[in-house]
Enzyme design. Structure first.
Site, PDB file in Angstrom:
ATOM      1  N   CYS A  54       0.833  -1.195   0.000  1.00 16.43           N
ATOM      2  CA  CYS A  54       0.000   0.000   0.000  1.00 16.43           C
ATOM      3  C   CYS A  54       0.877   1.258   0.000  1.00 16.43           C
ATOM      4  O   CYS A  54       1.956   1.277   0.598  1.00 16.43           O
ATOM      5  CB  CYS A  54      -0.893   0.009   1.235  1.00 16.43           C
ATOM      6  N   CYS A 113       2.098  -8.915   7.002  1.00 17.40           N
ATOM      7  CA  CYS A 113       0.752  -8.332   7.056  1.00 17.40           C
ATOM      8  C   CYS A 113      -0.297  -9.317   7.534  1.00 17.40           C
ATOM      9  O   CYS A 113      -1.482  -8.991   7.567  1.00 17.40           O
ATOM     10  CB  CYS A 113       0.363  -7.776   5.701  1.00 17.40           C
TER      11      CYS A 113
HETATM   12  S1  SF4 Z   1      -1.615  -0.969   7.268  1.00 14.57           S
HETATM   13 FE1  SF4 Z   1      -1.693  -2.690   5.797  1.00 14.57          FE
HETATM   14  S2  SF4 Z   1      -3.665  -2.576   4.750  1.00 14.57           S
HETATM   15 FE2  SF4 Z   1      -3.390  -0.652   5.871  1.00 14.57          FE
HETATM   16  S3  SF4 Z   1      -2.616   0.753   4.337  1.00 14.57           S
HETATM   17 FE3  SF4 Z   1      -0.822  -0.176   5.358  1.00 14.57          FE
HETATM   18  S4  SF4 Z   1      -0.272  -2.048   4.219  1.00 14.57           S
HETATM   19 FE4  SF4 Z   1      -2.327  -1.363   3.532  1.00 14.57          FE
END
Ligand code: SF4
Length: 245
Positions: A204, A232
């Protein structure tokens, strides 16, 4: 009758896969029976697998997690890959109600504040949609490689995912990044332009930065955390291994 032991079966399969090339590995697992699902993040490794599935017309479903926080370059690459290989990549999105509840509790970008808040965000935007993508699947194919991080150094070709109750296949486990790049170059595989700007591993947008020379490939992912927490929740075994270190 001998009882089936999925963990031992996976170890045997792992040994068989070790002796095959990538197309052979994917063909074998596509023929194991049951639905085979490949989940792609559109990273360079995953593009190699998508290319092989498309080129050889393998009966493997392809899914991606459209978290809502991806880079525009990543989103564009989904369609480009579909067009180039005449394949369908099914998008799985988070539930709006889950996003709203997260924002209410932590704030939309609350993931910077604590590991718990970050895991909660990945849970809503990735882990829950992944569960839907893998629902009913017998085989889950990933682009994990041993060279990506210390957490992934022991990645087998096949393992039984006891949490999700399916066979998890990592057909690129023994490929290094040079082999991946050579395949992409030789076969004209479309890749994310961010790779050339210092992003070997792309997640992300708010949680990925470019890495510096000499840093591990995944150092730009959740860079504000330490190595032990930087997964994750999609790859349970790796996370458990990291937590045990
Ligand atoms: S915490 Fe995880 S799901 Fe949320 S924006 Fe970051 S990578 Fe994406």
């Amino acid at each position: 009758m001998t009882a089936i032991n999925p963990i031992e079966d996976a170890a045997q399969l792992s040994a068989t896969l070790a002796g095959l090339d990538l197309a052979g590995r994917l063909s074998l697992v596509a023929g194991l029976g049951g639905r085979a699902v490949f989940t792609t993040s559109l990273g360079i490794e995953d593009q190699v697998i998508a290319a092989e599935i498309g080129t050889h017309r393998l009966p493997i479903e392809i899914a991606t997690l459209e978290t809502g926080r991806l880079f525009p370059e990543t989103v564009a690459l989904i369609s480009e890959t579909e067009t180039q290989y005449d394949i369908a990549i099914k998008r799985f999105h988070p539930e709006q109600a889950d996003i709203d509840a997260y924002a209410e509790k932590y704030g939309l970008n609350g993931f910077y504040e604590s590991v718990e808040a970050r895991h909660a965000c990945c849970g809503v935007r990735k882990v829950k949609p992944l569960a839907r993508a893998l629902s009913g699947a017998a085989v889950w194919i990933t682009g994990l490689r041993r060279g990506q991080s210390s957490n992934r150094a022991e990645t087998p070709f096949a393992e039984y995912d006891t949490e999700r109750h399916l066979l998890k296949i990592n057909p690129l486990a023994d490929w290094d990044i040079e082999a991946i790049r050579a395949f992409v170059e030789a076969n004209g595989v479309p890749v994310n332009p961010l790779h050339e700007r210092g992003y070997p591993s792309i997640g992300c947008e708010p949680c990925t930065r470019a890495i510096k020379p000499g840093e591990p490939e995944r150092a730009g992912r959740w860079w504000w955390e330490n190595d032990e927490t930087r997964e994750c929740g999609l790859h349970v075994a790796e996370e458990a291994a990291a937590a045990a270190q």
